[in-house]
Design a protein around this motif. Structure first.
Motif, mmCIF file in Angstrom:
data_model
loop_
_atom_site.group_PDB
_atom_site.id
_atom_site.type_symbol
_atom_site.label_atom_id
_atom_site.label_comp_id
_atom_site.label_asym_id
_atom_site.label_seq_id
_atom_site.Cartn_x
_atom_site.Cartn_y
_atom_site.Cartn_z
ATOM 1 N N GLU A 8 100.710 -15.871 33.177
ATOM 2 C CA GLU A 8 99.583 -15.024 33.551
ATOM 3 C C GLU A 8 100.028 -13.563 33.484
ATOM 4 O O GLU A 8 100.643 -13.045 34.404
ATOM 5 C CB GLU A 8 99.121 -15.399 34.961
ATOM 6 C CG GLU A 8 97.716 -14.979 35.276
ATOM 7 C CD GLU A 8 97.237 -15.545 36.615
ATOM 8 O OE1 GLU A 8 97.116 -16.784 36.740
ATOM 9 O OE2 GLU A 8 97.018 -14.755 37.539
ATOM 10 N N ARG A 54 90.379 -23.833 39.413
ATOM 11 C CA ARG A 54 91.198 -22.980 40.300
ATOM 12 C C ARG A 54 92.536 -23.638 40.609
ATOM 13 O O ARG A 54 93.568 -22.986 40.634
ATOM 14 C CB ARG A 54 90.429 -22.700 41.598
ATOM 15 C CG ARG A 54 89.203 -21.860 41.335
ATOM 16 C CD ARG A 54 88.503 -21.414 42.609
ATOM 17 N NE ARG A 54 87.413 -20.526 42.224
ATOM 18 C CZ ARG A 54 86.123 -20.768 42.485
ATOM 19 N NH1 ARG A 54 85.760 -21.834 43.171
ATOM 20 N NH2 ARG A 54 85.200 -19.915 42.073
ATOM 21 N N LYS A 114 90.891 -19.090 34.661
ATOM 22 C CA LYS A 114 92.313 -19.368 34.438
ATOM 23 C C LYS A 114 92.730 -18.880 33.055
ATOM 24 O O LYS A 114 91.879 -18.535 32.230
ATOM 25 C CB LYS A 114 92.625 -20.867 34.587
ATOM 26 C CG LYS A 114 91.896 -21.750 33.579
ATOM 27 C CD LYS A 114 92.139 -23.236 33.837
ATOM 28 C CE LYS A 114 93.447 -23.722 33.272
ATOM 29 N NZ LYS A 114 93.550 -23.608 31.803
ATOM 30 N N ARG A 167 94.810 -23.288 37.685
ATOM 31 C CA ARG A 167 95.372 -21.931 37.604
ATOM 32 C C ARG A 167 96.587 -21.820 38.529
ATOM 33 O O ARG A 167 97.630 -21.298 38.134
ATOM 34 C CB ARG A 167 94.326 -20.895 38.023
ATOM 35 C CG ARG A 167 94.912 -19.501 37.997
ATOM 36 C CD ARG A 167 94.193 -18.507 38.873
ATOM 37 N NE ARG A 167 94.889 -17.218 38.843
ATOM 38 C CZ ARG A 167 94.647 -16.234 39.683
ATOM 39 N NH1 ARG A 167 93.728 -16.375 40.628
ATOM 40 N NH2 ARG A 167 95.325 -15.115 39.599
#
Ligand code: PMV
Ligand code: MG
Length: 362
Positions: A297, A279, A316, A282
């Motif tokens: 993204e 996380r 991710k 990401r």
């Protein structure tokens, strides 16, 4: 004698973008889809290189001394040819006589219509060719030496790239990788004999196997849109000057400590630590995208990640993002039917991939 070698495709798990800087870490896995290279003696003095990649191509070559002469030159063969040349240079240095042979390449790293999944087909074809010819010529080089040959072949063709994809394909399994200094390698390549460079320690370069997470399942979602890694890396590199409250150096520091924490969590089978690191990575990549104006993204990848998070996974983008694949680590006990149904409605295809387990240790 016929030699057949296959090399696996790869997925980035953590550390993307930072790993293009010398010495920064990333974690990758090799997956159980392959490129296979077959070497067999040519029937005449003309060798053939054939591939089913890019809807199939064929190239003819002949030998002139230690040179491989090609007609006509074809771009999709550039990685194969670079790999051939570097291995043959090694063979000559080791006193092995060169031959004429046929090379036949088959790929599982593209879908039926030839679209790439982003699983590292250039790296895999480079690795498969290096390994096939090292075996064919019986050069007796260990895995690290073959990795260096494959990296030299790959920097001859590609301007950017950390080499993590090449290392994953060469070593198999889960690896922690730190990147070598490309400028140093280029310079050395011109200055010293090949086998001397292969025997040397390369600044920044390291590969270590890491333990795959035990109680977690890896899900891979494919967004259906291919992305150009080199274009995305170029974008980031030319817009990394930063703005209020964000610096590229801060991103690099953050990525290093995140990947180190991830590897430590893998070593200690610390599931919470593993999920937290995914996380955090990401967020770091998201920040990098925002501040450099690069779409890492995409909306489709965000959907993939948010759905996975809503179902208890840590997710991710994988690799450069901008399309290609996203990855999810989720408890083995989690019910994933619902998650997969949402993905399907959003046109996200699950790739049925598993870890490629390395064959032999050296
Ligand atoms: O998109 P992929 O799987 O080719 O991964 C690229 C990863 C980067 O770190 C962005 C570039 C690199 O060469 O390591
Ligand atoms: Mg990609």
């Amino acid at each position: 004698m016929i030699t057949e070698v296959r090399a696996p495709g790869k997925l980035y798990i953590a550390g993307e973008y930072a790993v293009v800087e010398t010495g920064y870490p990333a974690v990758l896995i090799a997956v159980d889809r392959y490129i296979t290279v077959r070497v067999s003696p040519a029937a005449s003095d003309t060798g053939h290189i054939t591939t089913d990649q890019n809807a199939g191509s064929r190239l003819e070559w002949y030998r002139q001394g230690s040179d491989m002469l090609i007609e006509p030159d074809r771009d999709q063969f550039s990685f194969v040819l670079a790999a051939v040349r570097v291995v043959e240079e090694a063979a000559v240095a080791l006193g092995v006589e060169l031959q004429v042979y046929d090379l036949d390449i088959t790929s599982e790293l593209d879908d039926d219509s030839g679209r790439k999944f982003g699983l590292g087909s250039s790296a895999a074809v480079t690795v498969a060719t290096v390994r096939a010819l090292c075996t064919h010529y019986q050069l007796g080089l260990d895995r690290m030496a073959q990795l260096k040959l494959a990296l030299l072949a790959s920097i001859g063709v590609q301007r950017s790239g950390s080499g993590g994809d090449v290392a994953a394909s060469m070593f198999g399994g889960w690896i922690a990788y730190t990147s070598f200094d490309r400028d140093w390698a280029r310079e050395q390549r011109e200055q010293r004999p090949l086998m001397d460079l292969v025997a040397a320690d390369w600044p920044g370069l390291s590969v270590r196997r890491v333990v795959p997470p035990d109680h977690l399942r890896l899900l891979v979602g494919w967004t259906g849109s291919p992305a150009s890694t080199s274009r995305l890396v170029d974008d980031v590199q030319s817009n990394k000057s930063g703005d209020a409250g964000w610096t590229y150096a801060g991103f690099l520091d953050g990525s290093r400590s995140c990947v180190e924490a991830f590897v430590a969590a893998l070593d200690h089978e610390d599931t919470d630590g593993i999920m937290a690191a995914i996380r955090r990575n990401r967020e770091l990549l998201h920040g990098l995208g925002e501040h450099t104006g690069t779409t890492i993204e995409t909306p489709q990848l965000r959907r993939l990640i948010e759905t996975a998070e809503a179902h208890g996974g840590a997710a991710k983008t994988s690799g450069a993002g901008g399309g290609d694949c996203g990855i999810v680590l989720i408890s083995e006990d989690a019910r994933i039917d619902d998650l997969l149904a949402v993905w399907e409605r959003a046109d996200i295809r699950v790739l049925n991939l598993h870890e490629h387990r390395p064959d032999g240790e050296d």
